[in-house]
Design a protein around this motif. Sequence first.
Motif, PDB file in Angstrom:
ATOM      1  N   ALA A   7       0.825  -1.212   0.000  1.00 52.12           N
ATOM      2  CA  ALA A   7       0.000   0.000   0.000  1.00 52.12           C
ATOM      3  C   ALA A   7       0.852   1.251   0.000  1.00 52.12           C
ATOM      4  O   ALA A   7       0.714   2.134  -0.858  1.00 52.12           O
ATOM      5  CB  ALA A   7      -0.932  -0.023   1.217  1.00 52.12           C
ATOM      6  N   ILE A   8       1.718   1.359   0.960  1.00 61.55           N
ATOM      7  CA  ILE A   8       2.559   2.558   1.065  1.00 61.55           C
ATOM      8  C   ILE A   8       3.409   2.730  -0.175  1.00 61.55           C
ATOM      9  O   ILE A   8       3.581   3.846  -0.682  1.00 61.55           O
ATOM     10  CB  ILE A   8       3.422   2.470   2.329  1.00 61.55           C
ATOM     11  CG1 ILE A   8       2.573   2.767   3.561  1.00 61.55           C
ATOM     12  CG2 ILE A   8       4.604   3.422   2.261  1.00 61.55           C
ATOM     13  CD1 ILE A   8       3.324   2.692   4.849  1.00 61.55           C
ATOM     14  N   HIS A   9       3.941   1.652  -0.671  1.00 63.70           N
ATOM     15  CA  HIS A   9       4.881   1.746  -1.786  1.00 63.70           C
ATOM     16  C   HIS A   9       4.178   2.174  -3.076  1.00 63.70           C
ATOM     17  O   HIS A   9       4.744   2.940  -3.868  1.00 63.70           O
ATOM     18  CB  HIS A   9       5.587   0.400  -1.952  1.00 63.70           C
ATOM     19  CG  HIS A   9       6.145  -0.127  -0.669  1.00 63.70           C
ATOM     20  ND1 HIS A   9       7.204   0.478  -0.027  1.00 63.70           N
ATOM     21  CD2 HIS A   9       5.752  -1.168   0.117  1.00 63.70           C
ATOM     22  CE1 HIS A   9       7.473  -0.188   1.084  1.00 63.70           C
ATOM     23  NE2 HIS A   9       6.599  -1.188   1.201  1.00 63.70           N
TER      24      HIS A   9
ATOM     25  N   LEU B 115      -8.670   4.239   0.706  1.00 64.65           N
ATOM     26  CA  LEU B 115      -9.494   4.989   1.658  1.00 64.65           C
ATOM     27  C   LEU B 115     -10.719   4.188   2.069  1.00 64.65           C
ATOM     28  O   LEU B 115     -11.101   4.155   3.251  1.00 64.65           O
ATOM     29  CB  LEU B 115      -9.917   6.320   1.041  1.00 64.65           C
ATOM     30  CG  LEU B 115      -8.803   7.352   0.821  1.00 64.65           C
ATOM     31  CD1 LEU B 115      -9.361   8.595   0.133  1.00 64.65           C
ATOM     32  CD2 LEU B 115      -8.145   7.736   2.129  1.00 64.65           C
ATOM     33  N   GLN B 116     -11.331   3.538   1.087  1.00 65.23           N
ATOM     34  CA  GLN B 116     -12.527   2.764   1.392  1.00 65.23           C
ATOM     35  C   GLN B 116     -12.213   1.605   2.338  1.00 65.23           C
ATOM     36  O   GLN B 116     -12.976   1.308   3.249  1.00 65.23           O
ATOM     37  CB  GLN B 116     -13.142   2.239   0.101  1.00 65.23           C
ATOM     38  CG  GLN B 116     -14.468   1.497   0.305  1.00 65.23           C
ATOM     39  CD  GLN B 116     -15.513   2.390   0.985  1.00 65.23           C
ATOM     40  OE1 GLN B 116     -15.657   3.564   0.626  1.00 65.23           O
ATOM     41  NE2 GLN B 116     -16.208   1.844   1.974  1.00 65.23           N
TER      42      GLN B 116
ATOM     43  N   TYR C 202      -0.515   6.902   8.187  1.00 68.67           N
ATOM     44  CA  TYR C 202       0.335   7.392   7.111  1.00 68.67           C
ATOM     45  C   TYR C 202      -0.251   7.019   5.755  1.00 68.67           C
ATOM     46  O   TYR C 202      -0.243   7.821   4.814  1.00 68.67           O
ATOM     47  CB  TYR C 202       1.738   6.808   7.273  1.00 68.67           C
ATOM     48  CG  TYR C 202       2.684   7.203   6.166  1.00 68.67           C
ATOM     49  CD1 TYR C 202       3.021   8.535   5.938  1.00 68.67           C
ATOM     50  CD2 TYR C 202       3.261   6.233   5.345  1.00 68.67           C
ATOM     51  CE1 TYR C 202       3.894   8.892   4.929  1.00 68.67           C
ATOM     52  CE2 TYR C 202       4.136   6.577   4.345  1.00 68.67           C
ATOM     53  CZ  TYR C 202       4.445   7.917   4.134  1.00 68.67           C
ATOM     54  OH  TYR C 202       5.307   8.266   3.129  1.00 68.67           O
ATOM     55  N   VAL C 203      -0.755   5.812   5.647  1.00 70.93           N
ATOM     56  CA  VAL C 203      -1.383   5.387   4.396  1.00 70.93           C
ATOM     57  C   VAL C 203      -2.577   6.284   4.081  1.00 70.93           C
ATOM     58  O   VAL C 203      -2.786   6.711   2.945  1.00 70.93           O
ATOM     59  CB  VAL C 203      -1.812   3.910   4.491  1.00 70.93           C
ATOM     60  CG1 VAL C 203      -2.477   3.468   3.198  1.00 70.93           C
ATOM     61  CG2 VAL C 203      -0.617   3.039   4.812  1.00 70.93           C
ATOM     62  N   TYR C 204      -3.337   6.563   5.114  1.00 72.21           N
ATOM     63  CA  TYR C 204      -4.528   7.391   4.934  1.00 72.21           C
ATOM     64  C   TYR C 204      -4.148   8.788   4.455  1.00 72.21           C
ATOM     65  O   TYR C 204      -4.705   9.316   3.484  1.00 72.21           O
ATOM     66  CB  TYR C 204      -5.258   7.453   6.274  1.00 72.21           C
ATOM     67  CG  TYR C 204      -6.725   7.785   6.170  1.00 72.21           C
ATOM     68  CD1 TYR C 204      -7.623   6.890   5.580  1.00 72.21           C
ATOM     69  CD2 TYR C 204      -7.224   8.975   6.677  1.00 72.21           C
ATOM     70  CE1 TYR C 204      -8.968   7.184   5.507  1.00 72.21           C
ATOM     71  CE2 TYR C 204      -8.568   9.283   6.604  1.00 72.21           C
ATOM     72  CZ  TYR C 204      -9.441   8.375   6.019  1.00 72.21           C
ATOM     73  OH  TYR C 204     -10.783   8.658   5.936  1.00 72.21           O
TER      74      TYR C 204
ATOM     75  N   TYR D  37      -4.685  10.799   0.473  1.00 75.82           N
ATOM     76  CA  TYR D  37      -5.209  12.147   0.206  1.00 75.82           C
ATOM     77  C   TYR D  37      -4.144  13.016  -0.445  1.00 75.82           C
ATOM     78  O   TYR D  37      -4.441  13.843  -1.307  1.00 75.82           O
ATOM     79  CB  TYR D  37      -5.686  12.779   1.512  1.00 75.82           C
ATOM     80  CG  TYR D  37      -7.075  12.335   1.915  1.00 75.82           C
ATOM     81  CD1 TYR D  37      -8.192  12.758   1.206  1.00 75.82           C
ATOM     82  CD2 TYR D  37      -7.275  11.506   3.002  1.00 75.82           C
ATOM     83  CE1 TYR D  37      -9.466  12.362   1.565  1.00 75.82           C
ATOM     84  CE2 TYR D  37      -8.542  11.093   3.371  1.00 75.82           C
ATOM     85  CZ  TYR D  37      -9.648  11.527   2.643  1.00 75.82           C
ATOM     86  OH  TYR D  37     -10.901  11.128   2.996  1.00 75.82           O
ATOM     87  N   HIS D  38      -2.906  12.846  -0.011  1.00 79.85           N
ATOM     88  CA  HIS D  38      -1.803  13.611  -0.598  1.00 79.85           C
ATOM     89  C   HIS D  38      -1.714  13.335  -2.102  1.00 79.85           C
ATOM     90  O   HIS D  38      -1.560  14.265  -2.908  1.00 79.85           O
ATOM     91  CB  HIS D  38      -0.505  13.206   0.112  1.00 79.85           C
ATOM     92  CG  HIS D  38       0.677  14.011  -0.295  1.00 79.85           C
ATOM     93  ND1 HIS D  38       0.930  15.264   0.183  1.00 79.85           N
ATOM     94  CD2 HIS D  38       1.694  13.723  -1.153  1.00 79.85           C
ATOM     95  CE1 HIS D  38       2.051  15.719  -0.345  1.00 79.85           C
ATOM     96  NE2 HIS D  38       2.533  14.803  -1.168  1.00 79.85           N
TER      97      HIS D  38
END
Length: 1606
Positions: A1017-1019, A1053-1054, A1107-1109, A1113-1114
């Motif tokens: 996810a983060i990557h 997000l969902q 952070y993922v959240y 948005y970022h």
Amino acid sequence: MSPAAGDAAQSPESKSTSGFASVFKSLTGNKSSRSTNPQSPAAIPHPNGPHTLSMYGGPPNYEYLFEQLKPEKPLAERVSAAESLRLAVQDYPLSGVTSIFKQAKDLIDRANPREARTAGFELLTACVQQSNSTDPERLAYFRVLTAPANPEDFHLQLASLVELAKHGKDLSGFHYDTVPLLTSWLRENFAITSAARRQNKASKIKAPLGEETNLSRLFAFIVDVIKFSFNVSSEETTSDLIDVILDICVNTPQATDLSACVNLIDAVVTYGDIPSSKLLGCVKVLCSIHCLIDKVQPDAWRSISNLCKSHNGQTTVRILLDILRDPSVVATSGKQAIREIRGALSVLEKLFSKDGQDGYPLIPFTLLVAALTEVVAIERVRIKVENDVLRLILSLFDNEDQNVKQNVMEEDWSAMFGVVVTCSQRVLESADGHPIANRSEISSLLTKENSSDQTLANLSQTLNTLILRIESLLSTFANRDFFQREDCIRFFVAVHPHLPESCAKWVIDHYVEYRYCYPSDLEWKDNTKMILSAFFADRSQPTRIRLHALQAITDVWGVIEMMDGHDDMGTIQIFVSSVLDDIRDEKDISVLQEVVGFATAVAEIADGTLFVTIVDALRGSIASDRLQSPLGVPPASRQGLINVGKPSSALNSLVQTPSNVVTKGLVQIFMRAMDKSGSKAVTMFEEILRIAKSHECEIDARISALRLLLRLRADWANRIFLTPFIECEGLAASLYRTPASLARKQASDEAAQQHRSSRVEDLGTSRVSRSISFGQGQPQSRQPVRSGSALNRTLQRNHQMWMWPDPSALPEAAADKASPMLTSVVGVEARYQDQDGCVEDVDGHEDKSHLPSVAGPSRKTALPIGLYLDTVIGLFQDGCDWEVYSYILVHLPSQLTNQALFTDALAQIKLLRDLLCNQIKNSTFQDPPMSSGLRKADVAICLYQVLTMVVGYHQHFNKTDQDEIVRTFLHGVGERTSKCCIHALSICSHELPGSTSKALITILQKMSQIITQSHVAIHILEFLACLARLPNLYVNFREDEYRIVFAICFRYLQYVRDQQVKEGPDRNSFPSGRGSMLSIESSRAPAENNLAESNLRPNTSDDLPQYVYALAYHVIIFWFLSLKLADRAGQVSWITKNLVSTDPTGKEKIDEQAQVTLDFMQRVAYADVDESGPDPAFNEDTFGEIKKKRWIVGNSLITVQQATRGDWAQITKRQPSGTSSYIIQERFTRPPTHQEQVLTDAMKDGRHSDDNVKLPSHLLLQLTASTPQFGESLRPIPLPEDDFMERVIKQFNRSFTVDGHKVGVIYIGENQTREVEILSNIQGSSDYTEFLSGLGTLTKLKGAKFNTQGLDRQFDSDGEYTFCWRDRVTEIVFHVTTQMPTNLVQDPQCINKKRHIGNDFVNVIFNNSGKPFQFDTFPSEFNYVNIVITPESRESFIASRFRSKTHATNAFYKVQVMSKPGFPEISPAAETKIMSLSTLPGFIRLLALNASVFSQVWANREGGEHVSSWRNRLREINRIRDRYGPKHPTPTPTSPPGTSNSTPSDTRNVRDSLNSLRRASVANFLSNATESTSQRSSILSTAETEVGLSLSEETLINSLDFSRWA
């Protein structure tokens, strides 16, 4: 017992001399034989003449009995009368005993029956006991009794003679006849007894022999005769007796006979005198018996002792020595002579121990040693004799009080040691006469069981005991004069195979102490060879002794090397050859290490010939080890042997093979030759390469070779050096090659096994049909892989030959400087002189005065790096052992970052790229062994990392190759390799923009397909954030392609929202624990998910979901900005729809982050402009009186400044995402002249009757919707005009509209490692300066209006300038230490700089030190991340100052993100990446930004949260609304329109109001799209607005979609 008739008589003289030997057989278990002696006694003359005697005394019938005894009477009556008279004679003192003797003497005639003879002998014996006869009578008795008789009556005859002689005490009447008679009887009875023994031995029935009893009694009687009456024996009769005795000793098989003979001789010695002619024979017999017959040894020694103490003592000693000194006797007499020699040796051994005391004669040491020398000089002397000689010599030193006798200490021992060496020669030679070369052959003697080998073992044991005794003497006299010391050492040398370890050390130390092996000694070469051959070449010697000997010789080598004449290479060649000749068969690791160390030292100074000799010897050792190893088989069959045949161990320990020792030696030679000889270094390099690529070499040797090869580096001038540290922890952990990762793997296996065990128990109770179904779902081929217990067992069996870190990878510490002899390219000097900007003058000559010089000789040697890379490619292509393969996988990427090393290997780099791409895409790379617990995807991760490093060479690839690289990375997205491939694609986005752009759509589509994998996810989001800042890559995107990006973010997000609903509605913050979100696959496949992340750090997505959240948005914001202005409005509806969520009750919700995101989108959807602020020129001086009023309108803070007279007004709208200010002029039309003026207005100035008067509220009402305003939430909320509100506004204005970040930038100069010296730098290299210029904009600090993140804005105390960077959303201020003031006098610890960088979560380290950066260089609680930038090739500070522009353009840098222990992996550069200088600043800035955002979230993970600036401004506005907005009767917030608390009328009014607003308003920019959503509820620590869908036709989504009416 009488002998059988007809047996022939045997005399002792007729017997064979072998009879003496039979005694030893009988004493070792052979039973005695029994035979009859046919010899009849000779006739003995009877007394003559009648004899008449009157008788008196006795019983009444005495006379009658006497008459019955007469010869004329019947024999039966005579026998009866004899019995009665015997009793009478014994009981009564009779006077006529002589008459009775005369009448009864014929009864003993041999012709009479046995009964008559027995009665006669008994009567005659009784008569001689009672008679006091005269000498003539006694003589007559003697003659009668000793006359020849029946052999069966000898015991009666002997008994009567004993009584007549009174047990030898009275021989009167027959003095001179006794000894000859006894001698004759002794000879005859021994013959009879021997015959009886033989007969008894042949018969099956064994019975006691009467003959043996007779012989024993005869011996006893003779001893008594000698004891009491030896004076009657002449020398002749004594000699005859001794002859018989000696003959019996030689021929008897019985120890009892020998004992009797010895006692008889002892009686002669004690009570008489042995004739001088018989002394030699007696001594020989006694010595033989003493040596050979253990049972008789005490008796024999007593006799010998008495003999030696007698007047014959010295004669006896002479005889003993003569026995030893006369070798001719030995040569002619055979076995008997050997026995005599052994006997003499045993007697001399005891005599010498008496030391001439207590009457014993003194044995001269010199004469004894001379005699011993004669004995051992005899050819083919018996080994038992040699053993006895050694035992005798041992006795010279083995005293009871452990003190050596004075007569020994004063003598020369050289001859004695010569005797010992001669005796031990049999032990020192093999059966075929060759010298024994090792101790193992000697040790094997002790295990022999046959007699000859046992004797040899005894000889060896005696020799060893003697050696130990000599050693104890050396220790005792270590510090005293001991003139025999040299003899002892020579003796030790002669018997060196027998020496124990301590003695061998004595010899070596003695040679060292007296410098026998040094050139100052005339025989130093021979002595050196002796030490080597005796104590080093003998592999049966203890390891310590071999090492000690080698050390002694290598010390000599050190002296020779320092001598002026050490250039005598012939001598050196011989010297070295003597050490290295046998190295190929050396298997003792400790010894081999020292030998290789010696070879390494010699190789440094060796000329060409000697160097070749050394290399050949070392190469031969490896070849020999390969031939003897079970691993010397083809790779295909060797795979199973690697893990099973090798012993398992933890890392060390580690048992190494001889090949590995030699390989380390070759490595060491290469390391030392790097600074001295290029040709030697290249030779060694080729040898090491040969080992590394050879499938026949031992695995540990190949790994040792690779340890050197993979540590090769080149500096800026292409000079070769070795790096001691390789940055590969992450890759090593992915293969379980770090202690932490291996421990986690083992713990995971144990947990899986426990879980699987419980499942097995559950399955045992299930139905058979389910078991069958389960078995079908688990193929047999995969069971070994999935079985936790199997994994655990195989992991334990798997012998891992390398681990990370590996501090002792090289045999010695690598030099810190580059080699002056070796380069990675040909013609390096000319090449770099051109690149470094040499200027040609007008004459065409280059001006090099300003350039740094290249140290070292002018001629350099190029290392064949291309050959090395060919080897690596071959190992990848053909396959190799897993240990070798895994080592290359982990360590090669780090080496590939050093592009200066591969300058001349670009062809091989291209081949490597092609191979990697093909193997990855076709999955033809090597599988890990099952025992490793790894999967093929783990290998692929390493290969992808190698390919990532190859990307750094992209300028040498054509477009097709670059495209293939990107496609290869794309191939790995969606597999367990997704993370590393996404990271690699981030690099490609910067380095290969053209190829990445071609595949970008496919990349995004693949990423959209794997958004259910939590570990990526983060990557994925970081990749999208990176991509957003590279517009050239997606310049041709269409609308649906943009939507792929947004869809990825919406999906994350969902899922966050879904997870929050599952975890409970009352949560008010994100969890900080692991596994709280984004674990879509966790319930399905926990095992797969656990293995999806790196083994180095845990899953970041699960660690901190906030952070993922925030990152999602970022990405949405930045990609919205990346849309063309004309396209943005078209995406608003779709984005808005996905930002609103619905809870399980059907209510729509929107959180704070979504609100501020829509707020920002509203500001930029129709204009690409920045913020605007109030115009300070709009003041009363210019516009007259100005009235000001404020309202809360939706999520906006509206300020209207109205000039009361005139047309101008200024509107300032403060939103969460920014501030906008507008100056508005209302153009009034002049009223008609007939319009009546209203003069009652108090604010109307009569002097200006044509001016219009306006208040701020007028403008607001004109720009908002017309009445009616039914919903309170839609109505503007007026704010008071007071001091409190002014302070609130000022405070609000200080809330920045961008997220601020601070990042430290630190320059580390050449060889700097300490904090203070690093922080004291005031400038950096030219590339550092260029990097700073790309990192941000140089900005003046004094008077700065932005957030300087703690830097002083008034007095320049933190420097006059700094670098800053900002976009529409974020701002970074860099704390650059080189731009901060440095005053080491007032601030020697640079505390002022430390207080900034020490509080920065993220620091960028530009490491130009040439050393690896340590994370704890700057100790701080707040430094979470260090982004380390290191030039790919090490360079000096001066060299970096003279970079040419071309060089700078082509420069590459390693980038690695180092995190604090426990901090999650957050960056695509967690594994080292390589970047060009042109793309470096942007990439570093992105890394720093993401790391800073994450660190802010991480710092608040324990119960708090990080609130962005936009959300903070939103909260400020909401707080003002709560203070001044409508008050509700209930403490709970009023439900927004459309909720269950609203009436249908209210709902209709709200809808009408909204519609009216959208239709009638001409200034919708005044109303935030979130005006209808001011009521908040707490969800995920964010404000959310809810609208009930069931009661409202107007949904929240429609109310937020400003694009519908804009």
